[in-house]
Design an enzyme around this catalytic site. Structure first.
Site, PDB file in Angstrom:
ATOM      1  N   LYS A 148     -39.852  12.852 -16.369  1.00  0.00           N
ATOM      2  CA  LYS A 148     -38.814  13.828 -16.687  1.00  0.00           C
ATOM      3  C   LYS A 148     -37.498  13.335 -16.098  1.00  0.00           C
ATOM      4  CE  LYS A 148     -37.860  18.805 -16.178  1.00  0.00           C
ATOM      5  NZ  LYS A 148     -38.404  20.082 -15.654  1.00  0.00           N
ATOM      6  N   SER A 174     -38.643  23.853 -18.799  1.00  0.00           N
ATOM      7  CA  SER A 174     -37.616  22.853 -19.030  1.00  0.00           C
ATOM      8  C   SER A 174     -38.193  21.449 -19.272  1.00  0.00           C
ATOM      9  CB  SER A 174     -36.673  22.815 -17.823  1.00  0.00           C
ATOM     10  OG  SER A 174     -37.387  22.420 -16.652  1.00  0.00           O
ATOM     11  N   SER A 202     -42.013  25.679 -15.627  1.00  0.00           N
ATOM     12  CA  SER A 202     -41.492  24.618 -16.503  1.00  0.00           C
ATOM     13  C   SER A 202     -42.444  23.458 -16.760  1.00  0.00           C
ATOM     14  CB  SER A 202     -40.173  24.076 -15.945  1.00  0.00           C
ATOM     15  OG  SER A 202     -39.169  25.039 -16.070  1.00  0.00           O
TER      16      SER A 202
END
Length: 483
Positions: free
Chosen positions: A76, A151, A175
Site C-alpha cells: 500500500k 482505504s 481499511s
C-alpha cells in the site's frame, strides 16, 4: 501461475517448477494488461522486482528456503520505500521519494519477497471507497461500476483480480477488513502494536495498524509471519513473541465459544447479508463451535467517537505537510502564511481537508473536553464491553459491512453515509483488538465478508478459525469474471 496462492507459490518454488523471475515477469505482464481497467497501482517497480526475483532465485539455489522467498507482493502506498515514490494517494506527496524503507517493507524484503509496486489508496488513508485518491478511484474487479472499499482498495482490487497473490494494507477503522469483504478476500488487522508502524505514514497514530491481504487465511498467516514482531524504532510496538501462525492453522474448533452480538443485527444491516452471516455460524457449528448470543452495548457510540478521535489525530499528524521540508509547494508564495495556506489547500483533497478541519475543531480550546475527551471515555467503555465479552467467549463473529459494495460516486455527496459503512469494523481499532474478514458469500453478484474478532495477540486463533472455515467452504476460491 496467476491463480496460485502464496502457499502454492512457495511449494512451486521449492519444487523448482518455476523460478521467481518467471513468475514475476508473468505477473508484471498481467498487471500491464489488466490494471488499466482497475487503477489498482500508483507505481510499478519492474526493475526492482526483477532484481529481487533474481536475488531470491540465487538464494534458493544456494540452499535457502522460506515461504516468502521469491513471493511477489505489493505495498500500500503509505509504506515508505527507499528511492521509490511514496505518495499516500495524495498530490501533497506526489513528488516524495522516501529515503528509507518502512520496517514492514524491510522485514518482508529480508524474507525474500519481490515488490511489484505500490498500490492505490484513499488519500492519506481517509475513505471507505478508494475514491478520494489523487490518482483516481479504484474499480472493484467483481463489478467495475462499484467501489472496492477503502482505504486499502488498491491492494484489495489487485489481489482479487489475480494480479498478484497478496499485498500489505493498513487498517485505521476497517481499511483492511472492509475492502477485503467487498472484494472476496481474507484480510487481517493485527493487535495494535503487533506490526511496526515505523515508516508507515500516519493517519491516526493510536488506531493505525498494518496487516496482510490475501485470498486465504493460510496466505495471511504466511505474510503476517514476515510482518509481525517487535521494533525498537516504534514506541507503540509491543515486545510480544510471534507464534508460528502457519503451524496453528489446523487446530480443532471443537468447543470453541463464538459470541454473536445482538447489536450487529439491527435495521442498518442488509437482511441478505444477515442470512449469509447466519449460514457461516451454522458452518462453524458443524465444525464443533458453540454459539452464544452476547451484547456490546456501547457499539452504538463507536462511529461518533471514532470520527472525533481519528480526525483529531489526523489534524495533528498532517500538520507536518506545510510546503517547507518535503511534499507539494505552491508557486511563488507572497510570504510564509501564503506558502502554508496555498501549499496545503492545493496539496490536500476535499476529504482530507474535511477531516483536518473536524479534528482541529475537536481539539480547539473550549471543545477539547466536550468532544475529544468524551470520545476517549467512550473508547474505554467500548474496550470494557469487549473485555467482558471475552470472559464468556473465545471469538466474536458478525458482518464486516452492512451492505455490499456500492456504485462509484453513490455516496460522494453524503460523507456520513460512507462513514456508516464502518460501523462493524471501527470498534476493533478503538479497542486495539485483532480482527479478520473472510469471504462468506455473494449478494447481487458482489462479495460479502464475515468478521471475526479475538482477544489481544490472538491472531493465530482468528487464522485457525478462518482456515478451518475455508477448508469446508469455497467462497474464497471464486474468481471475478474477466480476471
Amino acid at each position: 501461475m496467476h491463480q496460485m496462492t502464496l502457499a502454492e507459490i512457495a511449494r512451486g518454488l521449492a519444487d523448482k517448477k518455476f523460478s521467481s523471475e518467471e513468475l514475476t515477469k508473468t505477473l508484471l505482464a498481467r498487471i500491464a494488461l489488466l490494471d488499466p481497467q482497475l487503477n489498482s497501482f500508483i507505481s510499478l517497480t519492474e526493475d526492482l522486482a526483477l532484481q529481487q526475483a533474481k536475488a531470491a532465485d540465487a538464494r534458493r539455489a544456494n540452499g535457502e528456503s522460506g515461504a516468502l522467498l521469491g513471493a511477489p507482493i505489493a505495498h500500500k502506498d503509505l509504506f515508505c520505500t527507499q528511492g521509490i515514490r511514496t505518495s499516500c494517494g495524495s498530490k501533497m506527496l506526489d513528488n516524495f521519494k522516501a529515503p528509507y524503507d518502512a520496517t514492514v517493507v524491510a522485514k518482508l524484503a529480508a524474507a525474500g519477497t519481490v515488490t511489484l509496486g505500490k498500490t492505490n489508496m484513499d488519500e492519506f488513508a481517509m475513505g471507505s471507497a478508494n475514491e478520494s485518491s489523487y490518482y483516481g478511484p479504484v474499480k472493484n474487479p467483481w463489478n467495475l461500476e462499484h467501489v472496492p472499499g477503502g482505504s486499502s482498495g488498491g491492494s484489495a482490487a489487485a489481489v482479487a483480480a489475480r494480479l498478484l497473490p497478496a499485498a500489505t494494507g493498513t487498517d485505521t477503522g476497517g481499511s483492511i477488513r472492509q475492502p477485503a469483504a467487498l472484494t472476496n478476500l481474507t484480510g487481517l488487522k493485527p493487535t495494535y502494536g503487533r506490526v511496526s508502524r515505523w515508516g508507515m505514514i500516519a493517519y491516526a497514530s493510536s488506531l493505525d495498524q498494518g496487516g496482510p491481504m490475501a485470498r486465504t487465511a493460510e496466505d495471511c498467516a504466511i505474510l503476517l509471519q514476515g510482518m509481525a514482531g517487535f521494533d525498537p524504532q516504534d514506541s507503540t510496538s509491543i515486545d510480544e513473541p510471534v507464534p508460528d501462525y502457519s503451524a496453528g492453522l489446523n487446530g480443532s474448533l471443537q468447543g470453541l465459544r463464538i459470541g454473536v452480538p445482538k447489536e450487529y443485527f439491527s435495521a442498518g444491516l442488509d437482511p441478505r447479508i444477515a442470512e449469509l452471516i447466519h449460514n457461516s455460524v451454522k458452518e462453524l457449528e458443524k465444525l464443533g463451535a458453540v454459539i452464544k448470543e452476547i451484547s456490546l452495548p456501547n457499539m452504538q457510540h463507536a462511529i461518533p467517537a471514532y470520527y472525533v478521535i481519528a480526525p483529531a489525530e489526523a489534524s495533528s499528524n498532517l500538520s507536518r505537510f506545510d510546503g517547507v521540508r518535503f511534499g507539494h509547494r505552491c508557486e511563488n508564495p507572497k510570504d510564509l502564511i501564503d506558502l502554508y495556506k496555498r501549499s496545503r489547500g492545493e496539496g490536500f483533497g476535499p476529504e482530507v481537508q474535511r477531516r483536518i478541519m473536524v479534528g482541529a475543531y475537536a481539539l480547539s480550546a473550549g471543545y477539547y473536553d466536550a468532544y475529544y475527551l468524551k470520545a476517549q471515555k467512550i473508547r474505554r467503555l467500548i474496550k470494557n464491553d469487549f473485555m467482558a465479552a471475552f470472559n464468556e467467549v473465545d471469538i466474536i463473529l458478525g458482518p464486516t459491512t452492512p451492505n455490499p459494495a456500492w456504485k462509484l460516486g453513490a455516496k460522494n455527496s453524503d460523507p456520513v453515509a460512507a462513514y456508516l459503512e464502518d460501523v462493524y469494523t471501527i470498534t476493533a481499532n478503538l479497542a486495539g483488538l485483532p480482527g479478520l474478514s473472510m469471504p462468506a458469500g455473494f449478494v447481487d453478484g458482489l462479495p460479502v465478508g464475515v468478521q471475526l474478532l479475538a482477544p489481544y495477540f490472538q491472531e493465530g486463533r482468528l487464522l485457525n478459525v478462518a482456515h478451518q472455515y475455508q477448508l469446508n467452504t469455497d467462497w474464497h476460491t471464486r474468481t471475478p469474471t474477466g480476471f
